[in-house]
Design a protein around this motif. Structure first.
Motif, mmCIF file in Angstrom:
data_model
loop_
_atom_site.group_PDB
_atom_site.id
_atom_site.type_symbol
_atom_site.label_atom_id
_atom_site.label_comp_id
_atom_site.label_asym_id
_atom_site.label_seq_id
_atom_site.Cartn_x
_atom_site.Cartn_y
_atom_site.Cartn_z
ATOM 1 N N ILE A 77 0.842 -1.201 0.000
ATOM 2 C CA ILE A 77 0.000 0.000 0.000
ATOM 3 C C ILE A 77 0.869 1.239 0.000
ATOM 4 C CG2 ILE A 77 -1.705 1.303 1.313
ATOM 5 C CD1 ILE A 77 -2.761 -1.272 2.409
ATOM 6 N N LEU A 78 1.917 1.211 0.805
ATOM 7 C CA LEU A 78 2.815 2.355 0.921
ATOM 8 C C LEU A 78 3.445 2.692 -0.418
ATOM 9 C CD1 LEU A 78 4.166 4.290 2.942
ATOM 10 C CD2 LEU A 78 5.996 2.621 3.160
ATOM 11 N N VAL A 79 3.947 1.660 -1.082
ATOM 12 C CA VAL A 79 4.608 1.887 -2.365
ATOM 13 C C VAL A 79 3.624 2.478 -3.370
ATOM 14 C CG1 VAL A 79 5.606 0.685 -4.333
ATOM 15 C CG2 VAL A 79 6.382 0.157 -2.045
ATOM 16 N N LEU A 80 2.397 1.960 -3.344
ATOM 17 C CA LEU A 80 1.385 2.494 -4.256
ATOM 18 C C LEU A 80 1.124 3.968 -3.984
ATOM 19 C CD1 LEU A 80 -1.316 -0.292 -4.423
ATOM 20 C CD2 LEU A 80 -0.098 0.719 -6.336
ATOM 21 N N LEU A 81 1.006 4.285 -2.702
ATOM 22 C CA LEU A 81 0.714 5.674 -2.365
ATOM 23 C C LEU A 81 1.862 6.611 -2.729
ATOM 24 C CD1 LEU A 81 -0.982 5.340 1.141
ATOM 25 C CD2 LEU A 81 -2.039 6.137 -0.962
ATOM 26 N N LEU A 82 3.087 6.134 -2.523
ATOM 27 C CA LEU A 82 4.230 7.014 -2.736
ATOM 28 C C LEU A 82 4.715 7.030 -4.166
ATOM 29 C CD1 LEU A 82 6.411 6.374 0.427
ATOM 30 C CD2 LEU A 82 5.183 8.426 -0.173
ATOM 31 N N ASP A 83 4.384 5.970 -4.892
ATOM 32 C CA ASP A 83 4.775 5.875 -6.295
ATOM 33 C C ASP A 83 6.252 6.172 -6.486
ATOM 34 O OD1 ASP A 83 3.950 7.520 -9.419
ATOM 35 O OD2 ASP A 83 4.455 5.442 -8.970
ATOM 36 N N GLY A 84 7.083 5.554 -5.691
ATOM 37 C CA GLY A 84 8.521 5.660 -5.884
ATOM 38 C C GLY A 84 9.145 6.939 -5.360
ATOM 39 N N GLY A 85 8.352 7.828 -4.846
ATOM 40 C CA GLY A 85 8.959 9.086 -4.411
ATOM 41 C C GLY A 85 8.686 9.373 -2.951
ATOM 42 N N THR A 86 8.680 10.624 -2.613
ATOM 43 C CA THR A 86 8.351 11.004 -1.254
ATOM 44 C C THR A 86 7.317 12.116 -1.303
ATOM 45 O OG1 THR A 86 10.052 12.708 -1.187
ATOM 46 C CG2 THR A 86 10.687 10.517 -0.435
ATOM 47 N N LEU A 87 6.645 12.322 -0.194
ATOM 48 C CA LEU A 87 5.686 13.421 -0.115
ATOM 49 C C LEU A 87 6.181 14.402 0.930
ATOM 50 C CD1 LEU A 87 2.289 11.519 -0.146
ATOM 51 C CD2 LEU A 87 3.255 12.927 -1.953
ATOM 52 N N SER A 88 5.881 15.666 0.705
ATOM 53 C CA SER A 88 6.324 16.612 1.714
ATOM 54 C C SER A 88 5.143 17.308 2.366
ATOM 55 C CB SER A 88 7.276 17.637 1.107
ATOM 56 O OG SER A 88 6.782 18.071 -0.126
ATOM 57 N N ALA A 89 5.416 17.829 3.540
ATOM 58 C CA ALA A 89 4.369 18.476 4.308
ATOM 59 C C ALA A 89 4.372 19.968 4.016
ATOM 60 C CB ALA A 89 4.617 18.252 5.792
#
Lengths: 312, 499, 398
Positions: free
Chosen positions: A134-146
């Motif tokens: 699930i994590l990989v799907l959500l992040l799609d290989g990258g990172t998210l920032s706040a």
């Protein structure tokens, strides 16, 4: 009756975790030239112990029941990511997003253990993989920032308040409610608990949900602290929590010997240990080696051979 | 005491566990070719003494000689090698292994050819040994976990027989065996006697002891009391030696009247479970309903079903208002209590303190919203532990440190504290000494007088006959006979309906 | 009783191990962490240490990069230590910092608590930089960035406006990515699989952008990717997946990685699959085994800075000067390190001679004192430093 033997016996096992904590504090204070107890350093220790303490307190219920949870680091990462996603819409949404997603994943862990009847060790190993997916799907290989505004939320005051609340609530439930006592009873003997009217399945599920929600909260704070949600968020959480739980003296098999002081003492011991090693300039490899040795020794000393039940 | 007459002499045996002095200078003499009974209340030290002789633990001090030579072993394997074997009450077989492997456990080298185990020969030898013992129906290839508890015990007998012991110690094994199992054990004991060996026999059943033993050694509270010969055997005398005071011969109920109220408090309506087939019956208020039967008769399921502890395949177990019971929590809401046969696994938390054990069923009662005040809990536990006279150091002592009788008292305290109206008791006095047994019977009478109802399931027929208002005999999962309390009812009659 | 004695004994052992373990750790990193008071414990070490405690004189900096594992790490650390000594300070290293945002923040917090005057990091993404800026400002600790550019405009503005940020050293990643692909194209490569870092990692993002540009220009294709690999076995698995899934794969391009032994693992996977003739390897940054890989014909091109450690070396020099009180510039520096290509074994071996040995110094200690220390060389500025850098690179390739 024998009034002589009534006084609480000073059991080495009970006292050992405290000794450990004091030893660690003294040792590093001496070796670092007094740098351990400076305000700046104590702040760093508090930041570190914030995560370990909250997670270990929640984990102590899971352990009391006699279970383990290998997926907590991944749950933290997923919650952190959900929080980041929610924050794009509105930063305030991140709070419920983190806690609810954590709680849901925890509920799933409970479902796998109770309804699919998989032992918690194997079960959470499996769910960890699912959550990673699930994590990989959500992040799609990258990172998210706040959003930058969120970064200011992490004040010392807030953290101290949250920590205190968690400790108080945790202690209350662990020692003074039927819920906490039922957890320990299940750890002692699940069958006897069932035959004494304990809703075994429900209690076990609850421990997983609470751990999930607590770790979800940590995901939120991780986002606030680093401004980032990535695949590596929470990757060393589980190891730290296990070490903290064991250093604090929580028995692997759960049951009556689980004391609430264990996660508290253990978490601080871990933080002082980790911090102290940094002050001494040790590299990550050295740190891991030493943590590993301590882990092993602590298990050897504290493993209750009388009650060698397999983890349920 | 002439040494040559005795094959085993133990003198000045002393052993303490912390502050508990289990043996205080006890002596024991076993003659060749005799069965020596060892009897005493729980806590008297019998098991401690025999476990020392069998090599399971060392004595703090004392001397033992075997056939004239000094005897001292470090573990039970060495004891086996010297010809001493012990059989216990608890299970001592390995579930995952076959019957044959259990019989030869520890002695596999006899069956090894170049490091490889010759299983076929093991199975054959096992067959032989089982046949010699008179056991049939056990296939040596079966895994222990697929066989009953009793079969497991017989396998342990076979294991002992294989070792051809000179001295066999039987520690409270017969209580858990059926008539058949006991017969096999007695035959083995006879054989050992005939071959000039000796048997040390421990049991709580005084009748059995008087029948099977040639002499009886009595211990009390870690002290040696006396040894009496067969001609002097009498129940009254033995009980007096054990307990040190007069106990009325009849310690079951004093009356012989079948009495109960009209109101039905629990009903079985064509209940089918794993071992029961469409059983219907009623339990009345103020009644003690006894159940008897062989091990596989299904009577233990009656207990579990009454509490909602096992799945009900057909029919239903209902309370007085007709509502079905399907899990332990519902049963407790209907004020039903259950104490199972396997005390340590079902009704107790051995690894928890007495406090948790007694309070566990009553948290709802003790809690004010979610808060359970420690003081309140302590007072509650203390009250009930004292009411039942549990012999303990304090309520924070771990239950596993208690003797069998006291453990049972803790279980009873739990349910009495809970305030049940219906008590389902399965083998409540198994492996418990006379003193505590009597107090449990008194308790049952009190409960009956208060209008509570009791289901009493027991493998001890005298107990069932002595205590029940009505008796139901089960055979192969169905009711085969119902009897009312009467002075004329005998074990013999009931056994006919059981087999 | 026996049980209690056993426990006491084990407790004693545990304490002993705690102490021993820490001392052992000290002994090993005693070279780098010359600042800890455990100098007493490692008195046998021969390095001429300055006054151990940094409080008296001499600055203390922390570099968020590993100091061991591959030659390029040791090469960097040896050089920075030499420079620190020459400039009158001490330095510690910490691996695993760039692995995650958590690790980066943890590093910054820990080092601030340990009392450093300055630190450098190679951040995994832009988002941590705001927190780092705030932390360092509060603590009055100087800091710099190695190997990265800041892509997010908001973040860059925020960071560069902090007086405690000394600047960054970087390589033209976009161009490098492009050049590697272009070089591969010359050998007829069309279908490429890449091994890279997580998206959001500035360095690899830019390299991939350059690679994409090359794809459009030369009609090449990036058919698959594997990200965030940390150890050689991960690389093996990734390579095997690529080889199995894409029959017409021409090359595997290691765009960026933090693990050790990755290239060797990929080369082995290719040769184990029997595809050494058809599938080639290319990479950015020169691996230890570059010579052998070229010789085997497995590696066809790589591009890198003269020495991987040169970038952190340069930014450390800027940081050290600032910590000493003699900054070389009053605004954040941006120093680009030119990259160059190595396409065959001879150049590779020449390079390896120079930089395959961890004990080789970039500059002599005298040179450092005289030229790189602003206290001794008042003319040192961002421009002159950039000039020194460019000359250094030119000298390497010859």
């Amino acid at each position: 009756m024998d009034k002589i033997a009534k006084g609480k016996r000073i059991d080495l096992k009970t006292v050992f975790p405290f000794l450990g904590l004091i030893a660690v504090m003294i040792f590093f204070q001496a070796v670092s030239g007094g740098r351990v107890f400076t305000p700046k350093n104590l702040k760093a220790i508090l930041n570190d112990s914030f995560f370990i303490l909250i997670a270990t307190v929640a984990f102590s219920f899971v352990m009391a029941v006699g279970n383990l949870d290998l997926s907590m680091g991944t749950v933290m990462a997923v919650s952190c990511t959900c929080a980041a996603v929610a924050a794009k819409a509105s930063p305030m949404l991140a709070i419920p997003a983190a806690i609810i997603s954590g709680g849901l994943l925890g509920w799933f862990n409970g479902f796998v253990h109770v309804h699919m009847r998989l032992g918690s060790l194997i079960g959470t190993m499996a769910t960890q993989s699912i959550f990673t997916g699930i994590l990989v799907l959500l992040l799609d290989g990258g990172t998210l920032s706040a959003p930058i505004s969120m970064l200011r939320w992490g004040t010392m005051g807030l953290k101290l308040t949250v920590m205190l609340l968690v400790v108080l609530l945790g202690g209350y439930f662990f020692n003074f409610t039927a819920y906490g006592k039922s957890c320990k009873a299940i750890g002692s003997s699940a069958e006897a608990a069932r035959l004494s009217g304990v809703a075994v399945g429900r209690v076990k599920s609850m421990t997983f949900i609470v751990l999930g929600a607590a770790v979800g909260l940590l995901g939120l704070f991780s986002l606030i602290r680093t401004g980032t949600a990535s695949a590596t968020t929470g990757s060393d959480l589980m190891m730290n929590v296990w070490c903290a739980a064991l250093l604090g003296g929580l028995p692997l098999s759960g049951g009556a010997a689980s004391k609430f002081r264990a996660p508290i003492v253990g978490s601080f011991t871990m933080s002082f240990l980790s911090n102290g090693m940094t002050l001494m300039g040790l590299s990550t490899h050295d740190k891991q080696l030493i943590q590993g040795i301590i882990f092993l020794l602590t298990i050897a000393i504290s493993f209750d051979r009388k009650n060698m039940t397999v983890i349920k | 005491m002439e040494q040559t007459e005795y094959m085993l002499c133990a003198k000045g045996m002393t052993k303490s566990f912390g502050i508990t002095r289990a043996l205080k200078g006890v002596e024991l003499y076993l003659k060749k070719g005799e069965v020596l009974g060892l009897i005493g209340e729980n806590g008297s030290g019998k098991s401690t003494l025999t476990s020392i002789i069998a090599g399971i633990q060392p004595a703090d001090s004392g001397e033992v000689t075997l056939c004239g030579e000094a005897y001292s072993v470090k573990n039970s394997v060495e004891a086996n090698q010297k010809g001493i074997c012990m059989i216990l009450q608890e299970k001592a077989t390995f579930d995952q292994l076959s019957v044959a492997h259990n019989i030869f456990i520890g002695n596999e080298t006899a069956f090894q050819k170049g490091g490889i185990l010759d299983n076929e020969r093991m199975y054959q030898e096992a067959e032989k040994i089982l046949a010699e013992l008179g056991v049939d129906g056990i296939n040596p290839r079966d895994k222990i976990r697929d066989r009953s508890f009793e079969d497991g015990k017989l396998v342990e007998l076979a294991r002992a027989a294989f070792l051809k012991p000179r001295i066999l110690i039987v520690d409270e094994t017969t209580t858990a065996l059926s008539q058949n199992g006991r017969a096999i054990l007695y035959a083995m004991m006879e054989k050992i006697k005939k071959n000039g060996g000796g048997v040390i026999f421990i049991s709580h059943d005084i009748q059995e002891m008087m029948e099977k033993c040639d002499r009886l050694t009595v211990l009390r509270d870690g002290d040696y009391v006396d040894t009496i010969d067969k001609p002097e055997f009498s129940e009254g005398k033995i009980k007096k030696l054990m307990v040190g005071r007069e106990i009325a011969d009849n310690y079951y109920r004093g009356d012989h009247v079948c009495s109960y109220e009209k109101e039905v408090v629990l009903r079985f309506e064509k209940v089918t479970t794993k071992h029961l087939k469409e059983v219907s019956l009623e339990l009345h208020k103020g009644e003690i309903l006894g159940f008897g039967g062989l091990a596989d008769s299904g009577m233990h399921d009656i207990g579990k079903a009454s509490f909602g502890a096992i799945p009900i395949l057909e029919g239903q177990v209902a309370d007085k208002s007709g509502e079905p019971i399907s899990n332990p929590r519902e049963s407790m809401q209907k004020r039903i209590a259950y104490i199972g046969k396997n005390r340590d696994q079902e009704s107790l938390f051995p690894n928890s303190p007495i406090r948790d054990n007694i309070a566990i069923a009553s948290y709802k009662k003790l809690a004010k919203s979610t808060f359970i005040a420690p003081g309140k809990e302590t007072a509650f536990v203390q009250e009930w532990a004292e009411k039942l006279d549990v012999k303990m150091q304090n309520i924070d002592q771990y239950v596993m440190e208690l003797s069998g009788g006291n453990k049972q008292k803790v279980a009873l305290a739990k349910w009495l504290g809970f305030g049940a109206d219906i008590f389902v008791l399965d083998c409540p006095t198994r492996g418990i000494d006379i003193g505590v047994k009597a107090s449990i019977y008194r308790l049952m009478e009190e409960l009956k007088a208060e209008g509570k109802s009791i289901i009493l399931i027991s493998e001890e027929l005298p107990e069932v006959i002595g205590m029940s208002d009505r008796i139901v005999i089960l055979k192969d999962g169905s009711v085969s006979g119902e009897f009312e309390r009467s002075e004329l009812l005998t074990e013999h009659t009931l056994i006919n309906y059981m087999v | 009783m026996k049980n209690k004695t056993m426990k006491k004994l084990l407790a004693g052992m545990l304490s002993a191990v705690l102490v021993l373990g820490c001392l052992a750790g000290c002994g090993k990193s005693g070279e780098e962490s010359a600042d800890t008071p455990n100098a007493d414990a490692s008195e046998e070490a021969e390095e001429p240490k300055e006054a151990p405690a940094s409080k008296a004189d001499g600055f203390k900096i922390a570099v968020g990069l590993p100091d061991s594992g591959a030659t390029m790490f040791s090469l960097m650390s040896n050089n920075i230590i030499a420079m620190a000594e020459a400039m009158g300070g001490t330095v510690v290293f910490q691996g695993g910092v760039g692995a995650s945002a958590d690790a980066t923040i943890q590093f910054v917090e820990d080092q601030i608590a340990a009392g450093v005057n300055g630190l450098t990091i190679s951040p995994p993404s832009d988002s941590v930089l705001t927190t780092v800026t705030t932390l360092c400002e509060e603590a009055e600790v100087y800091w710099g960035i190695t190997f990265r550019s800041i892509q997010d405009d908001e973040v860059r503005e925020f960071v560069e406006s902090s007086p405690y940020y000394v600047g960054r050293c970087y390589e033209d990643e976009e161009d490098t990515g492009y050049r590697v692909m272009a070089n591969m194209n010359k050998s007829g490569v069309k279908n490429v699989a890449i091994i890279s870092m997580a998206k959001g990692n500035n360095t690899t993002d830019l390299r991939e952008q350059g690679a994409q540009r090359a794809c459009e220009e030369f009609g090449m294709q990036i058919v698959a990717e594997a990200r965030d690999l940390t150890q050689a076995s991960d690389a093996t698995n990734a390579a095997e997946s690529f080889l199995t899934a894409y029959g017409d794969l021409d090359a595997i391009f290691v765009v960026g990685t933090t693990g050790a032994g990755m290239h060797e693992a990929v080369a082995k996977a290719i040769s184990d699959a029997g595809k050494s003739d058809t599938v080639k390897l290319a990479t950015i940054d020169f691996p230890d085994s570059m010579g052998e890989l070229f010789e085997q014909g497995a590696l066809i091109t790589c591009s890198g800075a003269p020495s991987w450690g040169f970038d952190p070396f340069i930014i450390s020099s800027v940081l050290m000067n600032t910590c000493k009180g003699t900054p070389i510039s009053d605004k954040p520096v941006n120093i680009a390190i030119p990259m160059f290509d190595i396409n065959e074994v001879d150049t590779a071996n020449k390079w390896l001679e120079k930089y395959g040995d961890a004990s080789n110094l970039y500059f002599e200690t005298d040179y450092i004192s005289q030229t790189l220390d602003k206290a001794n060389n008042g003319d040192l500025t961002e421009e002159s430093l950039t000039g020194i850098v460019e000359q250094f690179v030119k000298d390497t390739v010859n």
